[in-house]
Structure formats: structure tokens, C-alpha cells
Design an enzyme around this catalytic site. Sequence first.
Site, PDB file in Angstrom:
ATOM      1  N   SER A 144      -5.708  27.033 -88.127  1.00  0.00           N
ATOM      2  CA  SER A 144      -5.531  26.756 -89.562  1.00  0.00           C
ATOM      3  C   SER A 144      -5.309  25.265 -89.743  1.00  0.00           C
ATOM      4  O   SER A 144      -4.748  24.610 -88.853  1.00  0.00           O
ATOM      5  CB  SER A 144      -4.307  27.511 -90.092  1.00  0.00           C
ATOM      6  OG  SER A 144      -3.967  27.041 -91.385  1.00  0.00           O
ATOM      7  N   TYR A 157       4.277  30.312 -89.695  1.00  0.00           N
ATOM      8  CA  TYR A 157       2.824  30.484 -89.491  1.00  0.00           C
ATOM      9  C   TYR A 157       2.216  29.192 -88.951  1.00  0.00           C
ATOM     10  O   TYR A 157       1.447  29.201 -87.985  1.00  0.00           O
ATOM     11  CB  TYR A 157       2.218  30.880 -90.834  1.00  0.00           C
ATOM     12  CG  TYR A 157       0.714  30.926 -90.905  1.00  0.00           C
ATOM     13  CD1 TYR A 157      -0.010  32.017 -90.407  1.00  0.00           C
ATOM     14  CD2 TYR A 157      -0.009  29.883 -91.496  1.00  0.00           C
ATOM     15  CE1 TYR A 157      -1.382  32.053 -90.500  1.00  0.00           C
ATOM     16  CE2 TYR A 157      -1.375  29.915 -91.600  1.00  0.00           C
ATOM     17  CZ  TYR A 157      -2.067  31.011 -91.098  1.00  0.00           C
ATOM     18  OH  TYR A 157      -3.440  31.044 -91.196  1.00  0.00           O
TER      19      TYR A 157
HETATM   20  N1  LIG Z   1      -7.788  32.836 -95.452  1.00  0.00           N
HETATM   21  C1  LIG Z   1      -7.272  31.642 -95.224  1.00  0.00           C
HETATM   22  O1  LIG Z   1      -6.965  30.876 -96.168  1.00  0.00           O
HETATM   23  C2  LIG Z   1      -7.082  31.161 -93.820  1.00  0.00           C
HETATM   24  C3  LIG Z   1      -6.842  29.789 -93.634  1.00  0.00           C
HETATM   25  C4  LIG Z   1      -6.660  29.316 -92.339  1.00  0.00           C
HETATM   26  C5  LIG Z   1      -6.699  30.187 -91.289  1.00  0.00           C
HETATM   27  N2  LIG Z   1      -6.933  31.496 -91.494  1.00  0.00           N
HETATM   28  C6  LIG Z   1      -6.947  32.375 -90.315  1.00  0.00           C
HETATM   29  O2  LIG Z   1      -8.152  33.066 -90.260  1.00  0.00           O
HETATM   30  C7  LIG Z   1      -7.945  34.320 -89.594  1.00  0.00           C
HETATM   31  C8  LIG Z   1      -8.554  35.424 -90.441  1.00  0.00           C
HETATM   32  O3  LIG Z   1      -7.971  35.357 -91.711  1.00  0.00           O
HETATM   33  P1  LIG Z   1      -8.605  36.057 -92.997  1.00  0.00           P
HETATM   34  O4  LIG Z   1      -8.450  35.121 -94.123  1.00  0.00           O
HETATM   35  O5  LIG Z   1      -9.933  36.616 -92.685  1.00  0.00           O
HETATM   36  O6  LIG Z   1      -7.540  37.226 -93.165  1.00  0.00           O
HETATM   37  P2  LIG Z   1      -7.723  38.744 -93.633  1.00  0.00           P
HETATM   38  O7  LIG Z   1      -6.341  39.204 -93.901  1.00  0.00           O
HETATM   39  O8  LIG Z   1      -8.740  38.827 -94.712  1.00  0.00           O
HETATM   40  O9  LIG Z   1      -8.292  39.457 -92.346  1.00  0.00           O
HETATM   41  C9  LIG Z   1      -7.492  39.639 -91.191  1.00  0.00           C
HETATM   42  C10 LIG Z   1      -7.989  40.854 -90.438  1.00  0.00           C
HETATM   43  O10 LIG Z   1      -7.086  41.073 -89.370  1.00  0.00           O
HETATM   44  C11 LIG Z   1      -6.706  42.442 -89.370  1.00  0.00           C
HETATM   45  N3  LIG Z   1      -5.358  42.556 -88.811  1.00  0.00           N
HETATM   46  C12 LIG Z   1      -4.206  42.041 -89.339  1.00  0.00           C
HETATM   47  N4  LIG Z   1      -3.170  42.361 -88.571  1.00  0.00           N
HETATM   48  C13 LIG Z   1      -3.666  43.095 -87.519  1.00  0.00           C
HETATM   49  C14 LIG Z   1      -3.076  43.716 -86.397  1.00  0.00           C
HETATM   50  N5  LIG Z   1      -1.745  43.669 -86.183  1.00  0.00           N
HETATM   51  N6  LIG Z   1      -3.868  44.367 -85.544  1.00  0.00           N
HETATM   52  C15 LIG Z   1      -5.196  44.453 -85.763  1.00  0.00           C
HETATM   53  N7  LIG Z   1      -5.811  43.898 -86.811  1.00  0.00           N
HETATM   54  C16 LIG Z   1      -5.057  43.220 -87.686  1.00  0.00           C
HETATM   55  C17 LIG Z   1      -6.763  42.875 -90.814  1.00  0.00           C
HETATM   56  O11 LIG Z   1      -6.897  44.284 -90.939  1.00  0.00           O
HETATM   57  C18 LIG Z   1      -7.976  42.116 -91.305  1.00  0.00           C
HETATM   58  O12 LIG Z   1      -9.165  42.839 -91.071  1.00  0.00           O
HETATM   59  C19 LIG Z   1      -6.445  34.443 -89.393  1.00  0.00           C
HETATM   60  O13 LIG Z   1      -6.116  34.069 -88.083  1.00  0.00           O
HETATM   61  C20 LIG Z   1      -5.871  33.442 -90.368  1.00  0.00           C
HETATM   62  O14 LIG Z   1      -4.621  32.954 -89.960  1.00  0.00           O
HETATM   63  C21 LIG Z   1      -7.120  32.008 -92.739  1.00  0.00           C
END
Ligand SMILES: NC(=O)c1ccc[n+]([C@@H]2O[C@H](COP(=O)([O-])OP(=O)(O)OC[C@H]3O[C@@H](n4cnc5c(N)ncnc54)[C@H](O)[C@@H]3O)[C@@H](O)[C@H]2O)c1
Length: 266
Positions: A144, A157
Site C-alpha cells: 500500500s 495497517y
Molecule cells: N482498496 C484500496 O484502497 C487498497 C489500497 C492499497 C492496498 N490495498 C491492498 O490490496 C489488497 C486487496 O485489497 P482490495 O481493495 O481488493 O480489498 P477487498 O476487500 O475488495 O478484497 C480482499 C479480498 O480478500 C478476501 N479476504 C479478506 N480476509 C480474508 C481472510 N482472512 N482469508 C481469506 N480471504 C480473505 C476478501 O474476501 C476479499 O475477496 C489488500 O492487501 C489491500 O491491503 C488496497
Amino acid sequence: METGLAGKVVLITGAANGIGRATAMAFAREKAHVALIDHDVTGLAEVAGQVREQEVNAFTAEANLATAAGVQAGLDAILRQIPEGPDVLINNVGGGDPKPFLEIPDEQWEAMFALNLMSMVRVTRRLLPLMQQKGSAAIVNNASDLGRQPEPAPADYAAMKSAMLAVTKSLARAEGPKIRVNAVAPGPVWSTFWSRPGGFAEGLASIYNLPPRQAVDHEMKLRKLPLERLGNPEEVANVIVFLASDLASYVTSSVWGVDGGSIRSL
Ligand SMILES: NC(=O)c1ccc[n+]([C@@H]2O[C@H](COP(=O)([O-])OP(=O)(O)OC[C@H]3O[C@@H](n4cnc5c(N)ncnc54)[C@H](O)[C@@H]3O)[C@@H](O)[C@H]2O)c1
């Protein structure tokens, strides 16, 4: 341009929604087979169906990746389907629950550690020996921008994402020249990460005392992104696919911002 991904096997954690799901689709369009792990069974089935429409395989496993037992069960199930392991590993699963520092209890610090850092450590530790047997392989970790440039919240986080970048660099040094290891550092990307109950939008709503959508808009104004908007999951997936592909054959140990320009340092 030729990505060299056709016929490769790509394992993606947290693949049922958001960036993981968009990444699965992007690899499938490159004719790579995908192995998907998530605890959301319905979402997993949906994305697997969409992947198979691209005439490639989708292997799935339901697992809670925030525990050692869950990672073991999920990978046992996947490795029964692909015993030789993946050519590409995308450590994508993660999440946050933004709170001011004084309101984060030990339990939440430990939960953030388990979900954001130990999931990646445990999955990689299990798959690395298989990937070392291959002529070449690639790992992309989803960190991130907050891991590089923390905001006032969420400190827990951000700290886990900083640690993920440290492990990325360490692995890149240890596993070259056969395995390239890189990270993406997305900025704010509109996904269920923000919109779900208890997600980032609600967390910011309670910090700023505003309705969730207005709290997100307020946060975006504070961050002063040059691109003046949230990103979408496909925009991160494109960079992940590039880093995993032959097009990035001289790229390892790098952290790629996909962040609308949020990082101010050189
Ligand atoms: N969306 C943002 O703004 C953003 C920004 C920077 C980094 N990220 C990172 O990107 C990655 C994906 O984020 P996203 O935005 O797609 O999030 P999201 O919440 O849309 O998707 C996350 C996925 O992980 C699954 N998940 C969550 N906890 C779990 C667990 N304990 N076991 C198995 N599956 C699990 C969820 O069911 C979901 O399908 C993450 O690592 C997040 O930290 C996201």
C-alpha cells in the site's frame, strides 16, 4: 507486446473481490491459468466462472488466510490440483479497520499482523521450495502507499504494509536470479475494502464524523492526489500483470506505486 504468461499458473490470495478478482481476470485474458484462495465462497465461484469463460483453468480453495491452519488447509487444497505449484504468486489478501492510534487495541494489532503480513509469510514459505524448482518464477506482493507514506490513521495497517515491503526486498535479494520479487503499492482504490460494512469508508466516517461517502471525499481532498480520484481495481491489476510478466524481466526488488501520485518523496 508479449507477456509470456500464456499457459503459466498464477496463484492469487484474496481473489474473490476487488484487486484480487481484477487480477485473476487480467491474467486469464493473458491465457494464464489461475489458482484462487479466499474465504468468500460465493465470490470465488463467480470469479472462477468468469475466468473459465476465457478458456483457461480456474482452481479454487476456500480458506481463512489469517490463520496458520487456514493457510495450510487452503494450500493443501490448491496443491492437490496443481502439485507442481504456481509459476507466479500474487500475495494480495489484506485489509484494514481504520481507527485513531489510541483506539487500536492489541487484538486489532495482532489481527492486522495475521491478515496482512503473516498470510504472505506463510503462503510464500510453503510455495517457495516448489517455485525454486522452476526455471524462473515471479512473486508480486500487494502492499500500500500507506506502507511508504503513512497517514495519521491507520497506523497498524500501514506498519504491516511497511513490513511487507521489507520482506519483499529481503526475498528479492535471497531468491535472485531465478525468482523475481516485487511489490505494488496502491493508493486509494474503490473496492469492497472501502465499501463493505466496517470497511475503510465507515472507519473514516467515524474518524471525521461524516457520512461514509463524504468521509472518503474529505480524505481524498486531504491527500491532494494529482490524479484527483480513487483508482479502480483493474488499474492495479494491469501493473501486477506487468511485474509478473516477461516484460518486467529486469525488474526485481522494486515497489511500484499505483497511487494517483500520492507519494511525495523522490
Ligand atoms: N482498496 C484500496 O484502497 C487498497 C489500497 C492499497 C492496498 N490495498 C491492498 O490490496 C489488497 C486487496 O485489497 P482490495 O481493495 O481488493 O480489498 P477487498 O476487500 O475488495 O478484497 C480482499 C479480498 O480478500 C478476501 N479476504 C479478506 N480476509 C480474508 C481472510 N482472512 N482469508 C481469506 N480471504 C480473505 C476478501 O474476501 C476479499 O475477496 C489488500 O492487501 C489491500 O491491503 C488496497
